[in-house]
Design an enzyme around this catalytic site. Structure first.
Site, PDB file in Angstrom:
ATOM      1  N   VAL A 256       9.878 -54.205 -12.924  1.00 28.31           N
ATOM      2  CA  VAL A 256      10.485 -55.524 -13.124  1.00 28.31           C
ATOM      3  C   VAL A 256       9.592 -56.576 -12.458  1.00 28.31           C
ATOM      4  O   VAL A 256       9.282 -56.477 -11.261  1.00 28.31           O
ATOM      5  CB  VAL A 256      11.914 -55.573 -12.544  1.00 28.31           C
ATOM      6  CG1 VAL A 256      12.495 -56.975 -12.663  1.00 28.31           C
ATOM      7  CG2 VAL A 256      12.811 -54.553 -13.250  1.00 28.31           C
TER       8      VAL A 256
ATOM      9  N   HIS B 237      10.863 -57.759  -5.593  1.00 29.73           N
ATOM     10  CA  HIS B 237      12.089 -57.151  -5.072  1.00 29.73           C
ATOM     11  C   HIS B 237      11.744 -56.112  -4.015  1.00 29.73           C
ATOM     12  O   HIS B 237      10.704 -55.468  -4.078  1.00 29.73           O
ATOM     13  CB  HIS B 237      12.931 -56.529  -6.192  1.00 29.73           C
ATOM     14  CG  HIS B 237      12.172 -55.597  -7.087  1.00 29.73           C
ATOM     15  ND1 HIS B 237      11.360 -56.046  -8.106  1.00 29.73           N
ATOM     16  CD2 HIS B 237      12.091 -54.252  -7.115  1.00 29.73           C
ATOM     17  CE1 HIS B 237      10.813 -55.016  -8.720  1.00 29.73           C
ATOM     18  NE2 HIS B 237      11.231 -53.910  -8.140  1.00 29.73           N
ATOM     19  N   MET B 238      12.662 -55.971  -3.096  1.00 30.26           N
ATOM     20  CA  MET B 238      12.545 -54.998  -2.016  1.00 30.26           C
ATOM     21  C   MET B 238      13.623 -53.948  -2.274  1.00 30.26           C
ATOM     22  O   MET B 238      14.784 -54.292  -2.450  1.00 30.26           O
ATOM     23  CB  MET B 238      12.836 -55.749  -0.711  1.00 30.26           C
ATOM     24  CG  MET B 238      12.310 -55.168   0.535  1.00 30.26           C
ATOM     25  SD  MET B 238      12.666 -56.342   1.892  1.00 30.26           S
ATOM     26  CE  MET B 238      11.075 -57.109   2.127  1.00 30.26           C
ATOM     27  N   HIS B 239      13.213 -52.667  -2.336  1.00 33.93           N
ATOM     28  CA  HIS B 239      14.192 -51.581  -2.442  1.00 33.93           C
ATOM     29  C   HIS B 239      14.641 -51.203  -1.032  1.00 33.93           C
ATOM     30  O   HIS B 239      13.800 -51.052  -0.137  1.00 33.93           O
ATOM     31  CB  HIS B 239      13.555 -50.327  -3.064  1.00 33.93           C
ATOM     32  CG  HIS B 239      13.088 -50.476  -4.478  1.00 33.93           C
ATOM     33  ND1 HIS B 239      13.783 -49.951  -5.548  1.00 33.93           N
ATOM     34  CD2 HIS B 239      11.997 -51.072  -5.013  1.00 33.93           C
ATOM     35  CE1 HIS B 239      13.122 -50.196  -6.672  1.00 33.93           C
ATOM     36  NE2 HIS B 239      12.032 -50.883  -6.377  1.00 33.93           N
TER      37      HIS B 239
ATOM     38  N   ASN C  98       7.242 -52.306  -4.581  1.00 34.90           N
ATOM     39  CA  ASN C  98       6.225 -51.888  -5.539  1.00 34.90           C
ATOM     40  C   ASN C  98       5.509 -53.140  -6.053  1.00 34.90           C
ATOM     41  O   ASN C  98       6.158 -54.147  -6.343  1.00 34.90           O
ATOM     42  CB  ASN C  98       6.880 -51.137  -6.708  1.00 34.90           C
ATOM     43  CG  ASN C  98       7.523 -49.835  -6.267  1.00 34.90           C
ATOM     44  OD1 ASN C  98       7.037 -49.182  -5.354  1.00 34.90           O
ATOM     45  ND2 ASN C  98       8.633 -49.478  -6.887  1.00 34.90           N
TER      46      ASN C  98
ATOM     47  N   ARG D 164      23.248 -53.663  -6.146  1.00 33.25           N
ATOM     48  CA  ARG D 164      22.987 -52.221  -6.272  1.00 33.25           C
ATOM     49  C   ARG D 164      22.036 -51.956  -7.430  1.00 33.25           C
ATOM     50  O   ARG D 164      22.185 -52.550  -8.508  1.00 33.25           O
ATOM     51  CB  ARG D 164      24.297 -51.456  -6.502  1.00 33.25           C
ATOM     52  CG  ARG D 164      25.180 -51.437  -5.300  1.00 33.25           C
ATOM     53  CD  ARG D 164      26.407 -50.560  -5.506  1.00 33.25           C
ATOM     54  NE  ARG D 164      27.417 -50.888  -4.512  1.00 33.25           N
ATOM     55  CZ  ARG D 164      27.432 -50.425  -3.267  1.00 33.25           C
ATOM     56  NH1 ARG D 164      26.507 -49.590  -2.869  1.00 33.25           N
ATOM     57  NH2 ARG D 164      28.378 -50.796  -2.428  1.00 33.25           N
ATOM     58  N   ASP D 165      21.086 -51.049  -7.193  1.00 30.67           N
ATOM     59  CA  ASP D 165      20.180 -50.642  -8.260  1.00 30.67           C
ATOM     60  C   ASP D 165      20.987 -49.920  -9.339  1.00 30.67           C
ATOM     61  O   ASP D 165      21.841 -49.089  -9.044  1.00 30.67           O
ATOM     62  CB  ASP D 165      19.077 -49.721  -7.708  1.00 30.67           C
ATOM     63  CG  ASP D 165      17.909 -49.586  -8.682  1.00 30.67           C
ATOM     64  OD1 ASP D 165      16.809 -50.072  -8.353  1.00 30.67           O
ATOM     65  OD2 ASP D 165      18.100 -49.002  -9.777  1.00 30.67           O
ATOM     66  N   ILE D 166      20.701 -50.225 -10.593  1.00 31.83           N
ATOM     67  CA  ILE D 166      21.447 -49.657 -11.723  1.00 31.83           C
ATOM     68  C   ILE D 166      21.151 -48.157 -11.878  1.00 31.83           C
ATOM     69  O   ILE D 166      21.951 -47.419 -12.469  1.00 31.83           O
ATOM     70  CB  ILE D 166      21.108 -50.451 -13.014  1.00 31.83           C
ATOM     71  CG1 ILE D 166      22.226 -50.358 -14.036  1.00 31.83           C
ATOM     72  CG2 ILE D 166      19.773 -50.053 -13.599  1.00 31.83           C
ATOM     73  CD1 ILE D 166      22.090 -51.340 -15.191  1.00 31.83           C
TER      74      ILE D 166
END
Ligand code: AMP
Length: 113
Positions: free
Chosen positions: A95, A99-101, A86, A28-30
């Site tokens: 970061v 990474h893939m959101h 991004n 999970r994204d913080i």
């Protein structure tokens, strides 16, 4: 290596992991921007999308399959969701570990930035 996501993979800093296999992990994204906001990252340190080699395109396909599976598990597959990568400073990448959101659970704006 001083990479926050490598430290998450190594278990050196805590995270809320929702999926793991031998190639990727998801957590999970913080700072969630939607009711479901997960990050899917390769275990291998790859800095940006620009650094993906041709051989590693399979890895990107795998990350998308994991995103689809997680969308289903988290109840957002039917209503819809967004997958975002991004890349670089103007792409908003903060970061420096690919990474893939995966975002969903609310109406997301139609804008792309
Ligand atoms: P980006 O702007 O695409 O580089 O996104 C980086 C994302 O990582 C942001 O949405 C942050 O909220 C998220 N993030 C940063 N540190 C952590 C952490 N320790 N655990 C979970 N998510 C994090």
């Amino acid at each position: 290596m001083d990479c926050i996501f490598c430290k998450i993979i190594a278990g050196q800093i805590p995270s809320d992991v929702v999926y793991t296999d031998n190639k990727v992990i998801a957590f999970r994204d913080i700072n969630p921007l939607a009711p479901v906001h997960l990050l899917i990252i390769p275990r291998e340190h790859i800095t940006t999308l620009n650094d993906i080699s041709e051989q590693e395109t399979m890895l990107m396909g795998h990350m998308l399959q994991v995103a689809r599976q997680l969308a289903k598990q988290h109840g957002i597959a039917t209503k819809g969701y967004r997958v975002v990568i991004n890349c670089g400073p103007q792409g908003g990448q903060v970061v420096q570990h690919l990474h893939m959101h995966l975002l969903g659970g609310r109406e997301l704006s139609g804008g792309m930035g």
